[in-house]
Design an enzyme around this catalytic site. Structure first.
Site: not given
Length: 217
Positions: A80, A90, A143, A170
Site C-alpha cells: 500500500e 461497508r 486494514c 494486503h
C-alpha cells in the site's frame, strides 16, 4: 539488531482463517534474517485494533513495522502507498461496529504515505516470482484504520529520536478460501515468500526505486 514488528489479523467476514496472520506465523517460524521479528495478531475491530498496535509499538520499540491484512478478490500481494484518515465500514467489524465517515484520528492529517520502499519491495517480489503490485488504496475498513494508526504512531514517536519506518501489505485469499468461487488466490507459501521479501528489502533499502507504479483509475 533491528526490531521488526509484523502484524496480521484474525479471521473476519465469515472466514475461519486469515492468510495475513497465517503467513506472519509461517514467516516467524522460518525467519533467519538480520533482525529480531516480533509478531502480533490484531483484532478486526475499529475500537481495539489501534490500542493493541500502540501497546505493541511501545513494548517492542521497532525499527520497522509491517502490518498485513487480507484483501479477498485481489490477485497478488499489494504494497500500500497511502493511508487515509477515514473509517467507512461497508460491513460490521468483528465487534459489530460500523463507523461511517468517521476519522481514524480526530484532527490528524488527511493521509500518510507509507515509509517502506514500496516500489523496491514490489520489484523484489516480482523478481522472486511472487505476483505483486503497488496499491493506491487500502480501503476504508479496519486494514486502512490500522495502516493509518501505524503511520500516526510512528510519526509521533519520531520527534527527536530515531525514525522508524512502516507500512501496510494486503494479501489475497488462499486456494482453500477461494475454492468454489471465482476469486483469485495465492498459496500460503507464495504469500509468506512475499512477506519475507518485503521485510528483507525494507531492511536493506534506504531509498525507494523511481519506477512507474501508478494507475489510471
Amino acid at each position: 539488531m533491528p526490531v521488526v514488528l509484523l502484524t496480521g489479523f484474525e479471521p473476519f467476514g465469515g472466514q475461519t482463517v486469515n492468510p495475513s496472520w497465517q503467513a506472519v506465523q509461517r514467516l516467524a517460524a522460518a525467519w533467519d534474517g538480520p533482525a529480531e521479528l516480533v509478531t502480533l495478531e490484531l483484532p478486526v475491530d475499529f475500537r481495539t485494533a489501534g490500542p493493541a498496535l500502540a501497546e505493541a509499538v511501545e513494548r517492542s520499540r521497532p525499527d520497522l513495522v509491517v502490518a498485513v491484512g487480507q484483501a479477498g478478490g485481489r490477485p497478488d500481494v499489494t504494497v500500500e502507498r497511502v493511508a487515509i484518515n477515514v473509517d467507512d465500514a461497508r460491513i460490521p467489524d468483528n465487534g459489530g461496529f460500523s463507523p461511517v465517515d468517521e476519522p481514524v484520528v480526530p484532527g490528524g492529517p488527511a493521509a500518510y504515505f507509507a515509509t517502506l520502499p514500496v516500489k523496491a519491495c514490489v520489484a523484489a517480489m516480482t523478481s522472486a516470482g511472487v505476483p505483486a503490485s503497488v496499491s493506491q488504496t487500502a480501503g476504508t475498513f479496519v486494514c486502512n484504520h490500522v495502516f493509518y494508526q501505524v503511520m500516526h504512531e510512528l510519526a509521533g514517536r519520531s520527534a527527536g529520536g530515531p525514525v522508524a519506518r512502516g507500512g501496510f501489505v494486503h494479501v489475497p485469499f488462499t486456494p482453500e478460501q477461494a475454492a468454489g468461487t471465482r476469486h483469485p488466490s495465492l498459496t500460503l507459501d507464495v504469500i509468506t515468500a512475499g512477506l519475507d521479501t518485503i521485510v528483507r528489502t525494507s531492511l536493506s533499502t534506504g531509498v525507494d526505486l523511481r519506477v512507474t507504479g501508478g494507475t489510471t483509475h
